[in-house]
Scaffold this motif. Structure first.
Motif, PDB file in Angstrom:
ATOM      1  N   LEU A   1       4.590  -1.703  -6.792  1.00 21.50           N
ATOM      2  CA  LEU A   1       4.211  -0.986  -5.501  1.00 21.50           C
ATOM      3  C   LEU A   1       3.938  -2.043  -4.133  1.00 21.50           C
ATOM      4  CD1 LEU A   1       1.739   1.144  -7.322  1.00 21.50           C
ATOM      5  CD2 LEU A   1       3.748   1.827  -6.437  1.00 21.50           C
ATOM      6  N   ARG A   2       4.433  -1.426  -3.060  1.00 24.31           N
ATOM      7  CA  ARG A   2       4.272  -1.986  -1.676  1.00 24.31           C
ATOM      8  C   ARG A   2       3.264  -0.992  -0.855  1.00 24.31           C
ATOM      9  NH1 ARG A   2      10.014  -1.919  -1.920  1.00 24.31           N
ATOM     10  NH2 ARG A   2       9.972  -0.506  -0.165  1.00 24.31           N
ATOM     11  N   HIS A   3       2.780  -1.436   0.137  1.00 26.89           N
ATOM     12  CA  HIS A   3       1.777  -0.772   0.822  1.00 26.89           C
ATOM     13  C   HIS A   3       2.815   0.649   1.752  1.00 26.89           C
ATOM     14  CE1 HIS A   3       3.654  -2.109   5.096  1.00 26.89           C
ATOM     15  NE2 HIS A   3       3.055  -1.425   5.428  1.00 26.89           N
ATOM     16  N   ASP A   4       3.940   0.327   2.041  1.00 28.00           N
ATOM     17  CA  ASP A   4       4.661   1.526   2.399  1.00 28.00           C
ATOM     18  C   ASP A   4       4.777   2.564   1.426  1.00 28.00           C
ATOM     19  OD1 ASP A   4       6.638  -0.318   0.885  1.00 28.00           O
ATOM     20  OD2 ASP A   4       8.402   0.613   2.089  1.00 28.00           O
ATOM     21  N   MET A   5       4.410   2.325   0.249  1.00 24.15           N
ATOM     22  CA  MET A   5       4.464   3.424  -0.980  1.00 24.15           C
ATOM     23  C   MET A   5       3.411   4.099  -1.087  1.00 24.15           C
ATOM     24  SD  MET A   5       6.591   1.323  -3.798  1.00 24.15           S
ATOM     25  CE  MET A   5       8.299   0.669  -3.436  1.00 24.15           C
ATOM     26  N   ARG A   6       2.579   3.868  -0.005  1.00 28.11           N
ATOM     27  CA  ARG A   6       1.181   4.707  -0.288  1.00 28.11           C
ATOM     28  C   ARG A   6       0.742   5.213   1.089  1.00 28.11           C
ATOM     29  NH1 ARG A   6      -1.915   2.197  -4.324  1.00 28.11           N
ATOM     30  NH2 ARG A   6      -1.075   0.367  -5.036  1.00 28.11           N
ATOM     31  N   ASN A   7      -0.126   6.443   0.785  1.00 37.24           N
ATOM     32  CA  ASN A   7      -0.406   7.182   1.917  1.00 37.24           C
ATOM     33  C   ASN A   7      -1.569   6.665   2.902  1.00 37.24           C
ATOM     34  OD1 ASN A   7      -2.731   7.801   0.293  1.00 37.24           O
ATOM     35  ND2 ASN A   7      -1.673   9.455  -0.687  1.00 37.24           N
ATOM     36  N   ALA A   8      -2.143   7.463   3.790  1.00 38.08           N
ATOM     37  CA  ALA A   8      -3.170   6.881   4.645  1.00 38.08           C
ATOM     38  C   ALA A   8      -4.473   6.736   3.734  1.00 38.08           C
ATOM     39  CB  ALA A   8      -3.280   8.011   5.562  1.00 38.08           C
ATOM     40  N   ALA A   9      -4.485   7.472   2.780  1.00 34.09           N
ATOM     41  CA  ALA A   9      -5.918   7.249   1.849  1.00 34.09           C
ATOM     42  C   ALA A   9      -5.888   6.204   0.734  1.00 34.09           C
ATOM     43  CB  ALA A   9      -6.037   8.729   1.273  1.00 34.09           C
ATOM     44  N   GLY A  10      -4.450   5.659   0.678  1.00 37.62           N
ATOM     45  CA  GLY A  10      -4.411   4.536  -0.132  1.00 37.62           C
ATOM     46  C   GLY A  10      -3.779   4.617  -1.533  1.00 37.62           C
ATOM     47  N   GLY A  11      -3.461   6.097  -1.548  1.00 36.23           N
ATOM     48  CA  GLY A  11      -2.999   6.628  -3.083  1.00 36.23           C
ATOM     49  C   GLY A  11      -1.267   6.424  -3.038  1.00 36.23           C
TER      50      GLY A  11
ATOM     51  N   GLY B   1      -7.454  18.362   9.315  1.00 36.96           N
ATOM     52  CA  GLY B   1      -7.973  17.685  10.421  1.00 36.96           C
ATOM     53  C   GLY B   1      -8.224  16.325   9.993  1.00 36.96           C
ATOM     54  N   THR B   2      -7.445  15.949   9.080  1.00 30.03           N
ATOM     55  CA  THR B   2      -7.425  14.444   8.698  1.00 30.03           C
ATOM     56  C   THR B   2      -6.335  13.854   7.954  1.00 30.03           C
ATOM     57  OG1 THR B   2      -8.603  12.858   7.570  1.00 30.03           O
ATOM     58  CG2 THR B   2      -8.822  15.116   6.508  1.00 30.03           C
ATOM     59  N   ASP B   3      -5.950  12.805   8.008  1.00 28.65           N
ATOM     60  CA  ASP B   3      -4.660  12.174   7.332  1.00 28.65           C
ATOM     61  C   ASP B   3      -5.253  11.836   5.923  1.00 28.65           C
ATOM     62  OD1 ASP B   3      -5.846   9.835   8.237  1.00 28.65           O
ATOM     63  OD2 ASP B   3      -4.044   9.158   8.885  1.00 28.65           O
ATOM     64  N   GLN B   4      -6.678  11.817   5.510  1.00 26.22           N
ATOM     65  CA  GLN B   4      -7.078  11.095   4.364  1.00 26.22           C
ATOM     66  C   GLN B   4      -6.932  12.015   3.166  1.00 26.22           C
ATOM     67  OE1 GLN B   4      -8.351   7.782   4.252  1.00 26.22           O
ATOM     68  NE2 GLN B   4      -7.206   8.012   6.211  1.00 26.22           N
ATOM     69  N   LEU B   5      -5.644  12.201   2.926  1.00 28.98           N
ATOM     70  CA  LEU B   5      -5.204  13.240   1.861  1.00 28.98           C
ATOM     71  C   LEU B   5      -4.663  12.368   0.499  1.00 28.98           C
ATOM     72  CD1 LEU B   5      -3.542  15.468   4.246  1.00 28.98           C
ATOM     73  CD2 LEU B   5      -5.707  16.052   3.164  1.00 28.98           C
ATOM     74  N   GLN B   6      -4.857  13.021  -0.802  1.00 30.14           N
ATOM     75  CA  GLN B   6      -4.342  12.340  -1.693  1.00 30.14           C
ATOM     76  C   GLN B   6      -3.485  13.601  -2.497  1.00 30.14           C
ATOM     77  OE1 GLN B   6      -4.292   9.595  -2.480  1.00 30.14           O
ATOM     78  NE2 GLN B   6      -6.201   8.631  -2.541  1.00 30.14           N
ATOM     79  N   PRO B   7      -2.199  13.414  -2.927  1.00 28.75           N
ATOM     80  CA  PRO B   7      -1.576  14.512  -3.593  1.00 28.75           C
ATOM     81  C   PRO B   7      -1.844  14.775  -4.961  1.00 28.75           C
ATOM     82  CG  PRO B   7      -0.422  12.335  -3.738  1.00 28.75           C
ATOM     83  CD  PRO B   7      -1.652  12.242  -2.687  1.00 28.75           C
ATOM     84  N   GLU B   8      -1.908  15.854  -5.485  1.00 30.28           N
ATOM     85  CA  GLU B   8      -2.449  16.269  -6.700  1.00 30.28           C
ATOM     86  C   GLU B   8      -1.494  16.545  -7.657  1.00 30.28           C
ATOM     87  OE1 GLU B   8      -5.734  18.881  -6.717  1.00 30.28           O
ATOM     88  OE2 GLU B   8      -7.144  17.127  -6.525  1.00 30.28           O
ATOM     89  N   ALA B   9      -0.427  17.494  -6.773  1.00 32.03           N
ATOM     90  CA  ALA B   9       0.861  18.110  -7.725  1.00 32.03           C
ATOM     91  C   ALA B   9       1.754  18.462  -6.884  1.00 32.03           C
ATOM     92  CB  ALA B   9       0.458  19.250  -8.838  1.00 32.03           C
ATOM     93  N   ASP B  10       2.911  18.416  -7.403  1.00 32.61           N
ATOM     94  CA  ASP B  10       4.153  19.092  -6.691  1.00 32.61           C
ATOM     95  C   ASP B  10       4.920  19.690  -7.692  1.00 32.61           C
ATOM     96  OD1 ASP B  10       6.330  17.241  -7.470  1.00 32.61           O
ATOM     97  OD2 ASP B  10       5.769  16.018  -5.817  1.00 32.61           O
ATOM     98  N   HIS B  11       5.926  20.741  -7.183  1.00 26.44           N
ATOM     99  CA  HIS B  11       6.968  21.551  -7.823  1.00 26.44           C
ATOM    100  C   HIS B  11       7.932  21.549  -7.081  1.00 26.44           C
ATOM    101  CE1 HIS B  11       8.146  24.214 -11.302  1.00 26.44           C
ATOM    102  NE2 HIS B  11       8.486  24.851 -10.220  1.00 26.44           N
ATOM    103  N   PHE B  12       9.154  21.282  -7.601  1.00 33.35           N
ATOM    104  CA  PHE B  12      10.280  21.691  -6.829  1.00 33.35           C
ATOM    105  C   PHE B  12      11.248  22.360  -7.397  1.00 33.35           C
ATOM    106  CE2 PHE B  12       8.784  17.465  -5.153  1.00 33.35           C
ATOM    107  CZ  PHE B  12       9.391  17.652  -3.588  1.00 33.35           C
ATOM    108  N   MET B  13      12.046  23.322  -6.973  1.00 34.95           N
ATOM    109  CA  MET B  13      13.275  23.832  -7.498  1.00 34.95           C
ATOM    110  C   MET B  13      14.413  23.606  -6.554  1.00 34.95           C
ATOM    111  SD  MET B  13      11.809  27.723  -8.430  1.00 34.95           S
ATOM    112  CE  MET B  13      11.197  28.106  -6.753  1.00 34.95           C
TER     113      MET B  13
END
Length: 284
Positions: free
Chosen positions: A48-58, A220-232
């Motif tokens: 993992l590199r820093h560009d593989m992380r979001n603004a909250a570090g996840g 109102g913030t970019d401090q977000l962590q993803p929890e799930a996604d679903h693609f079709m």
């Protein structure tokens, strides 16, 4: 125009597949090797590199998804695969994880054309730490010559982490237009699967990029962590440019969760929908 590998002769198929696989940016750029495709792949890991992380570090959801796009279905040496559904559940955002590893990648059922698989992603240095669970459904849209062997060479780019690295969406040709829509450019070899259609990698990238912006505007913030996604995956993206439309909604239970629904369109092919996605984020 890119040539669909299904129109390649049996004697040229292996070499053409090797060239297409080497050209594909999705795996090269994150440093993902597949033991199902390459003899040189010792482990199914990603550093993992820093560009593989979001603004909250996840870890970005797109990194998990690109690392195990099909869950555990057949490889390109067995069929011409086409994604149908991809589902990701994030158990641990991995803020302090240095390497991830795809383990327990298994085919649950392989039929005449449809197949189902799943995989578990863990901390490569602590397999007891589960990061994400992936399930996928795909379809074989073509047969391959029998006896195809794994590749001996695998031109993975070793990219040193640096504060100067661009965001991944930029590397994949992403662009935010003046109308606020996120787009991918016209189809070219480094973004295309062997069947000459937009690969899932750029789709994961641009969907999440658009979703993060929509969710951040609502939270109102970019401090977000993803929890799930679903693609079709609705149709093969053949032309481009490709545009994402999306909308975010926030719950009222105090959990800080925001859901985003998105659709990717092929503007060069009568605005045909290519994929849809729903993503859930948590404000931290």
């Amino acid at each position: 125009m890119l040539k669909d590998i299904r129109n390649t002769s049996s004697q040229d198929y292996w070499e053409t597949l090797r060239e297409r696989w080497a050209a594909l940016l999705s795996y090269r750029y994150i440093g993902r090797q597949f033991s199902s495709m390459n003899n040189s792949a010792v482990a199914d890991t990603v550093t993992l590199r820093h560009d593989m992380r979001n603004a909250a570090g996840g870890i970005l959801a797109q990194v998990f998804s690109i690392s195990a796009p099909g869950g555990g279905g057949p490889s390109d040496l067995e069929v011409v695969p086409n994604p149908v559904i991809h589902s990701l559940q994030i158990v641990d955002n991995g803020n302090d994880v240095e390497r991830l590893e795809v383990v327990k990648s298994e085919a649950l059922k392989v039929g005449a054309r449809m197949y189902f698989g799943r995989a578990t992603i863990v901390d490569a240095d602590d397999h007891s730490r589960i990061l994400a669970l992936i399930e996928g459904q795909g379809a074989s849209i073509g047969d391959v010559p029998t006896g195809l062997q794994k590749f001996d060479d695998d031109p993975i780019e070793h990219i040193e982490d640096s504060p100067d690295l661009p965001p991944i969406w930029q590397v994949f040709g992403g662009n935010r237009r003046d109308d606020g829509r996120w787009t991918l450019p016209e189809l070219r070899a480094e973004f295309a699967s062997p069947d000459a259609a937009l690969h899932v990698g750029p789709q994961f990238v641009i969907h999440e990029t658009a979703a993060i912006e929509l969710a951040a505007e609502l939270a109102g913030t970019d401090q977000l962590q993803p929890e799930a996604d679903h693609f079709m995956f609705l149709s093969r993206g053949k032309t481009g440019p490709f545009r994402v439309d999306g909308k975010a909604a926030q719950g009222h239970d105090g959990s800080g969760r925001i859901g985003v629904q998105l659709t990717l369109h092929d503007e060069g092919n009568n605005d045909r929908p290519v994929s849809s996605a729903s993503m859930v984020f948590r404000a931290v």
